[in-house]
Enzyme design. Structure first.
Site, mmCIF file in Angstrom:
data_model
loop_
_atom_site.group_PDB
_atom_site.id
_atom_site.type_symbol
_atom_site.label_atom_id
_atom_site.label_comp_id
_atom_site.label_asym_id
_atom_site.label_seq_id
_atom_site.Cartn_x
_atom_site.Cartn_y
_atom_site.Cartn_z
ATOM 1 N N ASN A 9 -0.909 -8.404 -6.962
ATOM 2 C CA ASN A 9 -1.040 -7.279 -6.036
ATOM 3 C C ASN A 9 -1.230 -7.885 -4.646
ATOM 4 O O ASN A 9 -2.302 -8.387 -4.331
ATOM 5 C CB ASN A 9 -2.261 -6.436 -6.436
ATOM 6 C CG ASN A 9 -2.574 -5.370 -5.399
ATOM 7 O OD1 ASN A 9 -1.743 -5.060 -4.551
ATOM 8 N ND2 ASN A 9 -3.775 -4.818 -5.472
ATOM 9 N N LYS A 11 -1.324 -6.433 -1.841
ATOM 10 C CA LYS A 11 -2.039 -5.545 -0.906
ATOM 11 C C LYS A 11 -1.303 -5.493 0.441
ATOM 12 O O LYS A 11 -0.078 -5.545 0.451
ATOM 13 C CB LYS A 11 -3.492 -5.995 -0.737
ATOM 14 C CG LYS A 11 -4.176 -6.253 -2.074
ATOM 15 C CD LYS A 11 -5.651 -6.389 -1.951
ATOM 16 C CE LYS A 11 -6.228 -6.806 -3.286
ATOM 17 N NZ LYS A 11 -7.656 -6.664 -3.375
ATOM 18 N N HIS A 94 -5.687 2.120 -7.744
ATOM 19 C CA HIS A 94 -6.460 0.925 -7.379
ATOM 20 C C HIS A 94 -7.728 1.365 -6.642
ATOM 21 O O HIS A 94 -7.708 2.346 -5.889
ATOM 22 C CB HIS A 94 -5.602 0.012 -6.491
ATOM 23 C CG HIS A 94 -6.224 -1.326 -6.274
ATOM 24 N ND1 HIS A 94 -7.229 -1.535 -5.358
ATOM 25 C CD2 HIS A 94 -6.002 -2.512 -6.875
ATOM 26 C CE1 HIS A 94 -7.592 -2.804 -5.397
ATOM 27 N NE2 HIS A 94 -6.868 -3.429 -6.317
ATOM 28 N N GLU A 96 -9.164 0.323 -4.093
ATOM 29 C CA GLU A 96 -9.054 0.399 -2.628
ATOM 30 C C GLU A 96 -8.397 1.713 -2.199
ATOM 31 O O GLU A 96 -8.724 2.273 -1.156
ATOM 32 C CB GLU A 96 -8.287 -0.820 -2.086
ATOM 33 C CG GLU A 96 -9.165 -2.064 -2.149
ATOM 34 C CD GLU A 96 -8.408 -3.368 -2.289
ATOM 35 O OE1 GLU A 96 -7.181 -3.392 -2.070
ATOM 36 O OE2 GLU A 96 -9.049 -4.377 -2.649
ATOM 37 N N GLU A 166 -10.604 -3.256 -13.574
ATOM 38 C CA GLU A 166 -10.904 -3.964 -12.336
ATOM 39 C C GLU A 166 -12.266 -3.528 -11.798
ATOM 40 O O GLU A 166 -12.343 -2.594 -10.983
ATOM 41 C CB GLU A 166 -9.834 -3.648 -11.291
ATOM 42 C CG GLU A 166 -8.444 -4.088 -11.685
ATOM 43 C CD GLU A 166 -7.654 -4.530 -10.464
ATOM 44 O OE1 GLU A 166 -7.146 -5.647 -10.501
ATOM 45 O OE2 GLU A 166 -7.598 -3.795 -9.482
ATOM 46 N N GLY A 172 -11.908 -9.280 -4.949
ATOM 47 C CA GLY A 172 -11.933 -9.929 -3.644
ATOM 48 C C GLY A 172 -13.246 -10.596 -3.297
ATOM 49 O O GLY A 172 -13.453 -11.008 -2.156
ATOM 50 N N SER A 212 -10.923 -11.256 -8.996
ATOM 51 C CA SER A 212 -11.149 -12.670 -8.683
ATOM 52 C C SER A 212 -10.616 -13.630 -9.752
ATOM 53 O O SER A 212 -11.188 -14.710 -9.953
ATOM 54 C CB SER A 212 -12.638 -12.929 -8.423
ATOM 55 O OG SER A 212 -13.076 -12.191 -7.300
HETATM 56 C C1 PEP Z 1 -7.005 -6.618 -6.902
HETATM 57 O O1 PEP Z 1 -7.167 -6.170 -5.793
HETATM 58 O O2 PEP Z 1 -6.319 -5.989 -7.723
HETATM 59 C C2 PEP Z 1 -7.647 -7.879 -7.260
HETATM 60 C C3 PEP Z 1 -7.814 -8.142 -8.515
HETATM 61 O O3 PEP Z 1 -8.028 -8.685 -6.210
HETATM 62 P P1 PEP Z 1 -8.710 -10.146 -6.342
HETATM 63 O O4 PEP Z 1 -7.929 -10.923 -7.357
HETATM 64 O O5 PEP Z 1 -8.616 -10.738 -4.973
HETATM 65 O O6 PEP Z 1 -10.105 -9.921 -6.775
#
Ligand code: PEP
Length: 252
Positions: A9, A11, A94, A96, A166, A172, A212
């Site tokens: 992803n 973003k 998601h 966000e 998630e 992040g 992460s």
């Molecule tokens: C995401 O935003 O879907 C995500 C998993 O980000 P990160 O790997 O940076 O935690």
């Protein structure tokens, strides 16, 4: 269908020029894999991703879409448009989008139904905040998110979807969930699907963990039976993506 998957992803990163430069480097490292790979790019870079991935089995994903085919919805992108340029997957719900753009389970539900109607694979995300986890309500929260996102979705369509656990606190932050936490969240997704559609369906859906994931911790996540792969934010923007793909390949 259950598939060993690694998805990126991007973003709001990777404008078209950078996309081409990055994929030129990344592709030789990942093109031979038999894993299900998905690159979810920002809208303006999707065409570049489609062009770069031509002749490979790697899928192209979007990070959002609207739940109507066309019309007066300024600034929105429809599934018809995504399909026409070669997109096969779309991330929906998601955290966000929920946090910054007010997306609710009800909106995500409409989007899932619309994506399926157009033959796009919804990559439906769920996951709790630190507060909800602290209150001991993580499992109930995930269960409710999945139930509400799947209202009215037909049994035969559910197994076409990809689900991603998630936890918001792991996205992040560099602090991924432990093996146990990731497993518990992914199992809760399957448990909810089982309660709605039965065990055959719940055993056959692809469930990913995201939060992460990188090449330093993928070895702890990918051996877990109930986790089919990872959704990567940060690590999806660098050559670490290829290293994570190699790690996923090690576990059947
Ligand atoms: C995401 O935003 O879907 C995500 C998993 O980000 P990160 O790997 O940076 O935690």
């Amino acid at each position: 269908m259950r598939n060993r998957t690694v998805a990126a992803n991007w973003k709001m990163n990777m404008p078209p020029k950078e996309t081409k430069e990055f994929l030129d480097k990344l592709l030789p490292e990942i093109r031979e894999t038999d894993l299900n790979l998905i690159i979810c790019a920002p809208f303006v870079s999707i065409q570049t991703v489609v062009d770069c991935l031509k002749g490979t089995k790697i899928h192209v994903g979007a990070q959002n879409m609207y739940f109507e085919d066309r019309g007066a919805y300024t600034g929105e992108i429809s599934p018809v448009m995504l399909k026409e340029i070669g997109v096969s997957h779309v991330i929906l719900g998601h955290s966000e989008r929920r946090k910054y753009f007010g997306e609710t389970n009800e909106i995500v539900n409409k989007k899932i139904i619309k994506a399926l109607e157009h033959g796009l694979v919804p990559m439906a995300c769920c996951g709790e905040s630190l507060k909800i986890r602290g209150d001991g309500l993580a499992k109930q929260y995930i269960h409710r998110q999945i139930m509400e996102m799947l209202q009215g979705v037909r049994k035969e369509d559910v197994s076409k979807c990809i689900f991603s656990y998630e936890p918001i606190w792991a996205i992040g932050t560099g602090i991924g969930a432990t093996k146990e936490q990731a497993e518990e969240g992914c199992m809760e997704i399957r448990r909810c699907i089982e309660s709605m559609y039965g065990s055959e369906t719940s055993n056959n859906v692809t469930v990913l963990y995201g939060g992460s994931v990188n090449s330093s911790n993928a070895h702890t996540i990918f051996p877990i039976q109930d986790i089919d792969g990872g959704l990567l934010g940060t690590a999806g923007l660098s050559m670490d993506f290829a290293r994570v793909v190699k790690i996923r390949e090690e576990y059947k």
